[in-house]
Motif scaffolding. Sequence first.
Motif, PDB file in Angstrom:
ATOM      1  N   ARG A   1       6.784   6.172  27.607  1.00 47.78           N
ATOM      2  CA  ARG A   1       8.054   6.878  27.752  1.00 47.78           C
ATOM      3  C   ARG A   1       7.902   8.278  27.177  1.00 47.78           C
ATOM      4  NH1 ARG A   1       9.017   3.307  30.744  1.00 47.78           N
ATOM      5  NH2 ARG A   1      10.446   1.600  30.489  1.00 47.78           N
ATOM      6  N   VAL A   2       8.386   9.274  27.906  1.00 42.88           N
ATOM      7  CA  VAL A   2       8.360  10.660  27.455  1.00 42.88           C
ATOM      8  C   VAL A   2       9.786  11.181  27.492  1.00 42.88           C
ATOM      9  CG1 VAL A   2       7.477  12.980  27.905  1.00 42.88           C
ATOM     10  CG2 VAL A   2       6.026  10.989  28.364  1.00 42.88           C
ATOM     11  N   HIS A   3      10.224  11.755  26.382  1.00 47.90           N
ATOM     12  CA  HIS A   3      11.575  12.305  26.305  1.00 47.90           C
ATOM     13  C   HIS A   3      11.498  13.744  25.813  1.00 47.90           C
ATOM     14  CE1 HIS A   3      15.927  12.277  25.953  1.00 47.90           C
ATOM     15  NE2 HIS A   3      15.744  12.990  24.872  1.00 47.90           N
ATOM     16  N   VAL A   4      12.059  14.665  26.587  1.00 43.45           N
ATOM     17  CA  VAL A   4      12.112  16.067  26.197  1.00 43.45           C
ATOM     18  C   VAL A   4      13.484  16.316  25.573  1.00 43.45           C
ATOM     19  CG1 VAL A   4      11.963  18.458  26.979  1.00 43.45           C
ATOM     20  CG2 VAL A   4      10.562  16.693  28.088  1.00 43.45           C
ATOM     21  N   HIS A   5      13.481  16.737  24.316  1.00 46.12           N
ATOM     22  CA  HIS A   5      14.718  16.953  23.569  1.00 46.12           C
ATOM     23  C   HIS A   5      15.259  18.365  23.796  1.00 46.12           C
ATOM     24  CE1 HIS A   5      14.125  13.295  21.059  1.00 46.12           C
ATOM     25  NE2 HIS A   5      12.855  13.559  21.297  1.00 46.12           N
ATOM     26  N   GLU A   6      16.488  18.571  23.369  1.00 44.46           N
ATOM     27  CA  GLU A   6      17.076  19.905  23.385  1.00 44.46           C
ATOM     28  C   GLU A   6      16.309  20.789  22.397  1.00 44.46           C
ATOM     29  OE1 GLU A   6      19.589  21.163  25.302  1.00 44.46           O
ATOM     30  OE2 GLU A   6      19.435  19.262  26.374  1.00 44.46           O
ATOM     31  N   PRO A   7      16.200  22.080  22.675  1.00 42.71           N
ATOM     32  CA  PRO A   7      15.509  22.983  21.735  1.00 42.71           C
ATOM     33  C   PRO A   7      16.195  23.023  20.369  1.00 42.71           C
ATOM     34  CG  PRO A   7      15.859  24.061  23.848  1.00 42.71           C
ATOM     35  CD  PRO A   7      16.635  22.771  23.885  1.00 42.71           C
ATOM     36  N   ILE A   8      15.390  23.179  19.347  1.00 43.02           N
ATOM     37  CA  ILE A   8      15.886  23.331  17.978  1.00 43.02           C
ATOM     38  C   ILE A   8      15.671  24.790  17.588  1.00 43.02           C
ATOM     39  CG2 ILE A   8      15.548  22.693  15.557  1.00 43.02           C
ATOM     40  CD1 ILE A   8      14.567  19.951  16.576  1.00 43.02           C
ATOM     41  N   SER A   9      16.745  25.475  17.277  1.00 43.85           N
ATOM     42  CA  SER A   9      16.642  26.881  16.883  1.00 43.85           C
ATOM     43  C   SER A   9      15.975  26.993  15.518  1.00 43.85           C
ATOM     44  CB  SER A   9      18.038  27.506  16.828  1.00 43.85           C
ATOM     45  OG  SER A   9      17.967  28.802  16.273  1.00 43.85           O
ATOM     46  N   ALA A  10      15.057  27.930  15.404  1.00 43.20           N
ATOM     47  CA  ALA A  10      14.386  28.178  14.128  1.00 43.20           C
ATOM     48  C   ALA A  10      15.109  29.254  13.323  1.00 43.20           C
ATOM     49  CB  ALA A  10      12.943  28.595  14.370  1.00 43.20           C
ATOM     50  N   GLU A  11      16.070  29.880  13.937  1.00 43.55           N
ATOM     51  CA  GLU A  11      16.809  30.973  13.307  1.00 43.55           C
ATOM     52  C   GLU A  11      17.474  30.502  12.011  1.00 43.55           C
ATOM     53  OE1 GLU A  11      17.398  34.876  13.392  1.00 43.55           O
ATOM     54  OE2 GLU A  11      16.679  33.909  15.213  1.00 43.55           O
ATOM     55  N   GLY A  12      17.111  31.128  10.892  1.00 48.88           N
ATOM     56  CA  GLY A  12      17.731  30.824   9.606  1.00 48.88           C
ATOM     57  C   GLY A  12      17.309  29.508   8.978  1.00 48.88           C
ATOM     58  N   LYS A  13      16.259  28.872   9.508  1.00 48.42           N
ATOM     59  CA  LYS A  13      15.813  27.582   8.967  1.00 48.42           C
ATOM     60  C   LYS A  13      14.441  27.726   8.323  1.00 48.42           C
ATOM     61  CE  LYS A  13      18.349  24.777  12.299  1.00 48.42           C
ATOM     62  NZ  LYS A  13      18.780  25.768  13.291  1.00 48.42           N
ATOM     63  N   SER A  14      14.227  26.950   7.272  1.00 46.75           N
ATOM     64  CA  SER A  14      12.916  26.921   6.617  1.00 46.75           C
ATOM     65  C   SER A  14      11.991  25.995   7.400  1.00 46.75           C
ATOM     66  CB  SER A  14      13.048  26.411   5.186  1.00 46.75           C
ATOM     67  OG  SER A  14      13.368  25.029   5.188  1.00 46.75           O
ATOM     68  N   ASP A  15      10.698  26.075   7.100  1.00 45.35           N
ATOM     69  CA  ASP A  15       9.748  25.183   7.755  1.00 45.35           C
ATOM     70  C   ASP A  15      10.046  23.722   7.419  1.00 45.35           C
ATOM     71  OD1 ASP A  15       8.916  26.006   5.162  1.00 45.35           O
ATOM     72  OD2 ASP A  15       6.862  25.408   5.557  1.00 45.35           O
ATOM     73  N   GLU A  16      10.508  23.457   6.194  1.00 47.11           N
ATOM     74  CA  GLU A  16      10.844  22.084   5.806  1.00 47.11           C
ATOM     75  C   GLU A  16      12.035  21.568   6.607  1.00 47.11           C
ATOM     76  OE1 GLU A  16      10.634  24.559   3.436  1.00 47.11           O
ATOM     77  OE2 GLU A  16       8.803  24.028   2.364  1.00 47.11           O
ATOM     78  N   GLU A  17      13.039  22.422   6.796  1.00 45.46           N
ATOM     79  CA  GLU A  17      14.211  22.019   7.585  1.00 45.46           C
ATOM     80  C   GLU A  17      13.826  21.739   9.032  1.00 45.46           C
ATOM     81  OE1 GLU A  17      18.000  24.341   5.681  1.00 45.46           O
ATOM     82  OE2 GLU A  17      16.388  25.601   6.507  1.00 45.46           O
ATOM     83  N   LEU A  18      12.970  22.563   9.581  1.00 44.75           N
ATOM     84  CA  LEU A  18      12.525  22.358  10.956  1.00 44.75           C
ATOM     85  C   LEU A  18      11.751  21.048  11.098  1.00 44.75           C
ATOM     86  CD1 LEU A  18      11.447  25.997  11.852  1.00 44.75           C
ATOM     87  CD2 LEU A  18      13.379  24.727  12.824  1.00 44.75           C
ATOM     88  N   ALA A  19      10.875  20.764  10.154  1.00 47.36           N
ATOM     89  CA  ALA A  19      10.110  19.507  10.187  1.00 47.36           C
ATOM     90  C   ALA A  19      11.055  18.311  10.145  1.00 47.36           C
ATOM     91  CB  ALA A  19       9.129  19.456   9.019  1.00 47.36           C
ATOM     92  N   GLU A  20      12.074  18.385   9.312  1.00 47.22           N
ATOM     93  CA  GLU A  20      13.036  17.286   9.214  1.00 47.22           C
ATOM     94  C   GLU A  20      13.814  17.107  10.515  1.00 47.22           C
ATOM     95  OE1 GLU A  20      16.999  16.344   6.624  1.00 47.22           O
ATOM     96  OE2 GLU A  20      15.269  17.164   5.542  1.00 47.22           O
ATOM     97  N   LEU A  21      14.233  18.194  11.116  1.00 48.27           N
ATOM     98  CA  LEU A  21      14.984  18.124  12.377  1.00 48.27           C
ATOM     99  C   LEU A  21      14.126  17.565  13.515  1.00 48.27           C
ATOM    100  CD1 LEU A  21      16.921  21.503  12.164  1.00 48.27           C
ATOM    101  CD2 LEU A  21      17.916  19.195  12.055  1.00 48.27           C
ATOM    102  N   VAL A  22      12.865  17.957  13.565  1.00 47.81           N
ATOM    103  CA  VAL A  22      11.981  17.440  14.598  1.00 47.81           C
ATOM    104  C   VAL A  22      11.738  15.953  14.380  1.00 47.81           C
ATOM    105  CG1 VAL A  22       9.606  17.518  15.513  1.00 47.81           C
ATOM    106  CG2 VAL A  22      10.889  19.637  15.157  1.00 47.81           C
ATOM    107  N   GLN A  23      11.514  15.559  13.138  1.00 47.31           N
ATOM    108  CA  GLN A  23      11.297  14.129  12.866  1.00 47.31           C
ATOM    109  C   GLN A  23      12.535  13.320  13.247  1.00 47.31           C
ATOM    110  OE1 GLN A  23       9.504  13.010   9.185  1.00 47.31           O
ATOM    111  NE2 GLN A  23      10.005  10.875   9.451  1.00 47.31           N
ATOM    112  N   GLU A  24      13.712  13.819  12.930  1.00 46.07           N
ATOM    113  CA  GLU A  24      14.944  13.122  13.306  1.00 46.07           C
ATOM    114  C   GLU A  24      15.042  12.951  14.820  1.00 46.07           C
ATOM    115  OE1 GLU A  24      18.216  15.308  11.632  1.00 46.07           O
ATOM    116  OE2 GLU A  24      17.624  14.820   9.570  1.00 46.07           O
ATOM    117  N   SER A  25      14.675  13.992  15.559  1.00 44.48           N
ATOM    118  CA  SER A  25      14.748  13.889  17.022  1.00 44.48           C
ATOM    119  C   SER A  25      13.741  12.868  17.544  1.00 44.48           C
ATOM    120  CB  SER A  25      14.565  15.258  17.687  1.00 44.48           C
ATOM    121  OG  SER A  25      13.273  15.746  17.505  1.00 44.48           O
ATOM    122  N   PHE A  26      12.544  12.834  16.960  1.00 46.73           N
ATOM    123  CA  PHE A  26      11.551  11.836  17.368  1.00 46.73           C
ATOM    124  C   PHE A  26      12.085  10.423  17.118  1.00 46.73           C
ATOM    125  CE2 PHE A  26       7.429  14.520  16.653  1.00 46.73           C
ATOM    126  CZ  PHE A  26       7.720  15.270  17.775  1.00 46.73           C
TER     127      PHE A  26
END
Length: 105
Positions: A70-95
């Motif tokens: 199964r392959v699922h393409v998620h909505e884009p996550i904006s990096a604007e105003g986010k730290s690398d740690e926040e982005l990693a957490e958001l990507v993991q949540e989407s996975f």
Amino acid sequence: MKWLKNGVPLMAFPEGRRSKDGRLMQMKGGLFLMAAKTKVPIVPITISHAHAIMPGDAIGMVQRGKGKLRVHVHEPISAEGKSDEELAELVQESFLEKLPLVQHP
């Protein structure tokens, strides 16, 4: 990072390698640091049951993926105003939203 700033898309696997049992592993930070610095959005793509088709220790596919992979393409996550740690957490949540429970960490 120069390519990202110039609009060249980059595909990366944030775990750095495949797990042996198909469970999501801890993500490496380089990808998220690049996104945070360049302010380029991240489009997470979840691939579930890939370990059944091509185990982490296999050189090639061991069985057909029809009806399994199964392959699922998620909505884009904006990096604007986010730290690398926040982005990693958001990507993991989407996975985790799309991975079956047997593939959760």
